[in-house]
Design a protein around this motif. Sequence first.
Motif, PDB file in Angstrom:
ATOM      1  N   ARG A 219      49.051 -52.072 -76.344  1.00  0.00           N
ATOM      2  CA  ARG A 219      49.125 -50.959 -75.385  1.00  0.00           C
ATOM      3  C   ARG A 219      47.939 -50.903 -74.441  1.00  0.00           C
ATOM      4  O   ARG A 219      47.970 -50.170 -73.447  1.00  0.00           O
ATOM      5  CB  ARG A 219      49.259 -49.630 -76.135  1.00  0.00           C
ATOM      6  CG  ARG A 219      48.206 -49.394 -77.203  1.00  0.00           C
ATOM      7  CD  ARG A 219      48.571 -48.169 -78.044  1.00  0.00           C
ATOM      8  NE  ARG A 219      47.628 -47.925 -79.129  1.00  0.00           N
ATOM      9  CZ  ARG A 219      47.679 -48.525 -80.315  1.00  0.00           C
ATOM     10  NH1 ARG A 219      48.625 -49.412 -80.546  1.00  0.00           N
ATOM     11  NH2 ARG A 219      46.797 -48.242 -81.260  1.00  0.00           N
ATOM     12  N   TYR A 220      46.864 -51.647 -74.720  1.00  0.00           N
ATOM     13  CA  TYR A 220      45.700 -51.667 -73.834  1.00  0.00           C
ATOM     14  C   TYR A 220      45.598 -52.956 -73.032  1.00  0.00           C
ATOM     15  O   TYR A 220      44.608 -53.180 -72.357  1.00  0.00           O
ATOM     16  CB  TYR A 220      44.417 -51.475 -74.646  1.00  0.00           C
ATOM     17  CG  TYR A 220      44.395 -50.205 -75.455  1.00  0.00           C
ATOM     18  CD1 TYR A 220      44.158 -48.976 -74.848  1.00  0.00           C
ATOM     19  CD2 TYR A 220      44.632 -50.228 -76.832  1.00  0.00           C
ATOM     20  CE1 TYR A 220      44.138 -47.801 -75.579  1.00  0.00           C
ATOM     21  CE2 TYR A 220      44.611 -49.062 -77.577  1.00  0.00           C
ATOM     22  CZ  TYR A 220      44.370 -47.857 -76.946  1.00  0.00           C
ATOM     23  OH  TYR A 220      44.361 -46.701 -77.686  1.00  0.00           O
ATOM     24  N   GLY A 221      46.601 -53.803 -73.125  1.00  0.00           N
ATOM     25  CA  GLY A 221      46.580 -55.055 -72.394  1.00  0.00           C
ATOM     26  C   GLY A 221      46.398 -56.256 -73.305  1.00  0.00           C
ATOM     27  O   GLY A 221      46.103 -56.127 -74.500  1.00  0.00           O
ATOM     28  N   TYR A 222      46.591 -57.428 -72.715  1.00  0.00           N
ATOM     29  CA  TYR A 222      46.521 -58.688 -73.452  1.00  0.00           C
ATOM     30  C   TYR A 222      45.293 -59.488 -73.020  1.00  0.00           C
ATOM     31  O   TYR A 222      44.926 -59.503 -71.850  1.00  0.00           O
ATOM     32  CB  TYR A 222      47.769 -59.531 -73.202  1.00  0.00           C
ATOM     33  CG  TYR A 222      49.030 -58.975 -73.810  1.00  0.00           C
ATOM     34  CD1 TYR A 222      49.496 -59.436 -75.043  1.00  0.00           C
ATOM     35  CD2 TYR A 222      49.764 -57.996 -73.156  1.00  0.00           C
ATOM     36  CE1 TYR A 222      50.665 -58.933 -75.607  1.00  0.00           C
ATOM     37  CE2 TYR A 222      50.935 -57.483 -73.709  1.00  0.00           C
ATOM     38  CZ  TYR A 222      51.377 -57.956 -74.929  1.00  0.00           C
ATOM     39  OH  TYR A 222      52.535 -57.454 -75.485  1.00  0.00           O
ATOM     40  N   GLY A 223      44.722 -60.169 -73.993  1.00  0.00           N
ATOM     41  CA  GLY A 223      43.652 -61.110 -73.703  1.00  0.00           C
ATOM     42  C   GLY A 223      44.200 -62.510 -73.703  1.00  0.00           C
ATOM     43  O   GLY A 223      45.310 -62.763 -73.227  1.00  0.00           O
ATOM     44  N   VAL A 224      43.456 -63.457 -74.258  1.00  0.00           N
ATOM     45  CA  VAL A 224      43.908 -64.847 -74.324  1.00  0.00           C
ATOM     46  C   VAL A 224      44.687 -65.064 -75.622  1.00  0.00           C
ATOM     47  O   VAL A 224      44.483 -64.377 -76.620  1.00  0.00           O
ATOM     48  CB  VAL A 224      42.709 -65.812 -74.252  1.00  0.00           C
ATOM     49  CG1 VAL A 224      42.074 -65.740 -72.882  1.00  0.00           C
ATOM     50  CG2 VAL A 224      41.681 -65.513 -75.333  1.00  0.00           C
ATOM     51  N   ARG A 225      45.617 -66.027 -75.551  1.00  0.00           N
ATOM     52  CA  ARG A 225      46.449 -66.390 -76.712  1.00  0.00           C
ATOM     53  C   ARG A 225      47.184 -65.177 -77.275  1.00  0.00           C
ATOM     54  O   ARG A 225      47.337 -65.011 -78.492  1.00  0.00           O
ATOM     55  CB  ARG A 225      45.605 -67.048 -77.808  1.00  0.00           C
ATOM     56  CG  ARG A 225      44.948 -68.344 -77.359  1.00  0.00           C
ATOM     57  CD  ARG A 225      44.196 -69.008 -78.502  1.00  0.00           C
ATOM     58  NE  ARG A 225      43.482 -70.192 -78.031  1.00  0.00           N
ATOM     59  CZ  ARG A 225      42.688 -70.930 -78.794  1.00  0.00           C
ATOM     60  NH1 ARG A 225      42.499 -70.589 -80.072  1.00  0.00           N
ATOM     61  NH2 ARG A 225      42.074 -71.974 -78.315  1.00  0.00           N
ATOM     62  N   SER A 226      47.629 -64.297 -76.373  1.00  0.00           N
ATOM     63  CA  SER A 226      48.430 -63.104 -76.730  1.00  0.00           C
ATOM     64  C   SER A 226      47.690 -62.143 -77.655  1.00  0.00           C
ATOM     65  O   SER A 226      48.305 -61.350 -78.358  1.00  0.00           O
ATOM     66  CB  SER A 226      49.753 -63.517 -77.377  1.00  0.00           C
ATOM     67  OG  SER A 226      50.522 -64.283 -76.475  1.00  0.00           O
ATOM     68  N   ALA A 227      46.365 -62.214 -77.664  1.00  0.00           N
ATOM     69  CA  ALA A 227      45.587 -61.264 -78.459  1.00  0.00           C
ATOM     70  C   ALA A 227      45.570 -59.913 -77.756  1.00  0.00           C
ATOM     71  O   ALA A 227      45.469 -59.840 -76.523  1.00  0.00           O
ATOM     72  CB  ALA A 227      44.162 -61.770 -78.655  1.00  0.00           C
TER      73      ALA A 227
END
Length: 339
Positions: A219-227
């Motif tokens: 809910r706060y967004g995605y980082g790298v590798r779908s984290a």
Amino acid sequence: MKMLSAKFKNSVYFISLSALVTALTACGNLSAEISSTSPSVFQQQQKQEQQQQQQDQTQNEFLETMPLHDLGASEYQAFAEMEEPDALDEWFQAQQPSSEQTPKDEPTAEPKSTDSNPKVPTKPTEPEHQVAESGVIKPTVYYFPVFNEDKKLCDKDEVRTLHGTSGEKIINVCPSTLNSCGLQGSCAVIQKGVRRSFNISDRIRGQDRYFEMTNTECRYGYGVRSACLDPFYTVAADLDIYKPGDVIYVPAAVGLKLPDGTTHNGYFIVRDQGRGINGKGRFDFYSGFLSWRDSQNPFRKLRFEDMKTQVPYAKIIGAKAEQVLKSRAYPKLPMPPLK
């Protein structure tokens, strides 16, 4: 012949005795000369050693009595530039309990307990820090901006297109909205009372490509590798130096009060990367929906919005790192506490 031999022996004896006396006299003169000059040389050397010892003692007392999170930027810089390059490693190691075992006394017979209650097992000890890297951070702060374009922030002829993963148009937004979404990596836009959230998926030929976030898993967004981005516990880093899942410990953040009323434990996880986030110790701290300009952002208390702020950090590995990853449910988000 015997008399000649005796005279020869006496002559040799006399010459040897004379040489010995001459040598002793020379040594005496040399000793006298050294004795006449040595006190000033020795005193000067002793004075220099005492001054160096006093400086070392003052430096050690400063580092031992003043906690690092109370130091200013200049003191941090001085600490980072100490002559010994492993000074920070030594400091972090000093925070760990000693692993040396003390000699055990001879076993003695324990008195039998008369208490009928079973013994309560002791609380397991915390894993010790294993420091793989230490240094001084160069921080910045990023967040998840929300733009309400129902307030007519720009004219219709100024709008720009936010593109999808294949280059298709998703939505038209104001130039400032598009720029900020690209800079922060994710954003939400409100138009006609409807809020939509977007996250960057890639950058192709200088154009940012987005996908729309339609679920609540991250809910706060995605980082790298779908984290999932975990507010106040996520850092973006240079992935040529660090890898997703690396644990970064920042002592200055220990005890920092967060918006939900909890206090920070000082541990962050690399879940993201960013533009301009390059080099060792360069970290971008994620603060959820709180802008770095907001006075309520707890990172402002540490001046993390200013890259000139320098505080020590360490990359932690081993059992402690695994414990941190588990506590933050990496790569997803931890469950909210039960009320």
